[in-house]
Design an enzyme around this catalytic site. Sequence first.
Site, PDB file in Angstrom:
ATOM      1  N   CYS A   1      56.093  71.745  20.253  1.00 47.18           N
ATOM      2  CA  CYS A   1      54.769  72.359  20.075  1.00 47.18           C
ATOM      3  C   CYS A   1      53.685  71.719  20.950  1.00 47.18           C
ATOM      4  CB  CYS A   1      54.381  72.320  18.597  1.00 47.18           C
ATOM      5  SG  CYS A   1      53.100  73.544  18.172  1.00 47.18           S
TER       6      CYS A   1
ATOM      7  N   GLU B   1      59.787  74.335  15.121  1.00 48.29           N
ATOM      8  CA  GLU B   1      59.411  72.964  14.777  1.00 48.29           C
ATOM      9  C   GLU B   1      59.581  72.717  13.270  1.00 48.29           C
ATOM     10  OE1 GLU B   1      55.341  70.212  15.254  1.00 48.29           O
ATOM     11  OE2 GLU B   1      55.275  72.384  15.541  1.00 48.29           O
TER      12      GLU B   1
ATOM     13  N   LYS C   1      58.427  64.018  19.067  1.00 49.69           N
ATOM     14  CA  LYS C   1      57.162  64.594  19.537  1.00 49.69           C
ATOM     15  C   LYS C   1      56.234  63.486  20.032  1.00 49.69           C
ATOM     16  CE  LYS C   1      53.777  68.045  17.942  1.00 49.69           C
ATOM     17  NZ  LYS C   1      53.418  68.915  16.800  1.00 49.69           N
TER      18      LYS C   1
END
Length: 541
Positions: free
Chosen positions: A147, A41, A111
Amino acid sequence: MKIGIAQINTTVGALRSNTEKILNAYRELREQGAELVITPELAVAGYPPRDLLLRGRFLADCRDLLQEIAAATTEVPLVVGFPEENRGPGRAAYNSAAWCAEGKVQKVIRKSLLPTYDVFDEDRYFEPAPPEGPILFRGKRIAVSICEDLWYGLDGQRYSHRPDPVEHFAQWGPDLILNLSASPWHFGKRELRGNMLRRAAERCRAPVLYCNSVGGNDELIFDGHSLYAPADGTVREVGPSFEEAQVLFDTESDPSPEIRAPEMEDVRKALVLGLRDYTRKTGFSKAVIGLSGGIDSAVTAAIAVDALGAENVRGITLPSSISSSHSVSDSEDLARNLGIRFESVAIAGLVEAAEEALSPLFTGTDPNVAEENIQARARGLLLMAVSNKFNEILLTTGNKSEMAVGYCTLYGDMAGGLAVLSDVPKTTVYRLAEHLNINGERIPRNTIDKAPSAELRPDQKDEDSLPPYPVLDRILELYIEQGYSRGEIVAEGFDPELVADVVGKVDRNEYKRKQAAPGLKITPLAFGIGRRIPIVQKYVP
């Protein structure tokens, strides 16, 4: 499919260096036969970039370097994490991953779930985005996640207002889920990650490949330890722990089961990595440590040797007029065992000069902690002088138990550039010392066996001021890490007066911790950015 996992150690803000790491890993893995390569990430920026994201050109510079990365790709895709400018309403940026191939960015995935707990504050900088659809590659539907997007089900209340990315993936049935992560390590994190990956694999009936960052950035330690979870939910180890690696992984193979290292070895490796990267990334190569003959300074010195090499560590003992003989001899034995440079600087004259200078002000008062702390501050003064003179970072040696209750001296033993053990409870320090001796004595036996003492007054013992450390550490764990009230701690079987005393000390000494050197996080809740208690507050739980 053969997938290259670039488990790289990036530095926050070192955009050119990070780019070179990404490209070198991509080329190496492609040459080994990778059909697809993934990075952690925000690999271009380093994690966590925090307020760098708000600087004028930062996002534009990241964008330019992403284009350079994309231009270097062939038919083998590279999935790279980067901060993307948000040109619409909302926060300044997206936390994104770019699917790069054939010389350009083919697709950007953003994200969805932005953590705002513990050390995370992504909602301050990033705009959330809805979950993305699949990427079709070589006849397979690939889901790309970042994540936290896989963590929804482990704490659904936190994200109850957002769609669950895993549920979204499950609806269209991916053949593979990729996860680009920058997940800091702490006690118990492996089990949590395993549960997260297992849930995603089982719910989507698809394998999950998890690429984690490695290295230390400020107080956070990223352990790498990239993982693979087949559709049956078992968790397999792909990348090593606490070291950089480029791994070629074949999803058709049967990888090794996850390796469970001894807990104290994980602690040792975490502290070594955190210390090595903090010194290297801030421009230091050498360290100096004040050696008291006690367990904390001994363990700090051993960790420093493992991180920097014995030739780059200096130990200094600074005896006062009341120091015991074993404080010097145990320090000498430690230095000999570790092979570090050892020196002694007496502070009795400096302490006497300070007491004489203060005598007109202190006349008519009884000696107390003020006089005791002159010794600690004299040591801090001299150690900082050595640090400045030789460009050696001064490592403070206080542990989490002492920091919690204020059993430490501002501008004395708290002086320094990095607090190596500030998130390590005293009982864990002892366990770590025994582990460090597993292949031969490094920490002198007398240092481990003798009663701990600050040695700021004759015959002083820690238990003169504090409960036994096993009792203290359990109370601190309940109060600080688990958020228990005083009544709830008492209900666990502890004396009410003792609990009130310990909790009161924790609350009163917040001002000290705000002025402490940064420390390395190894527990679920460390002092520092993840624990934001006001200094001036009167709430009594």
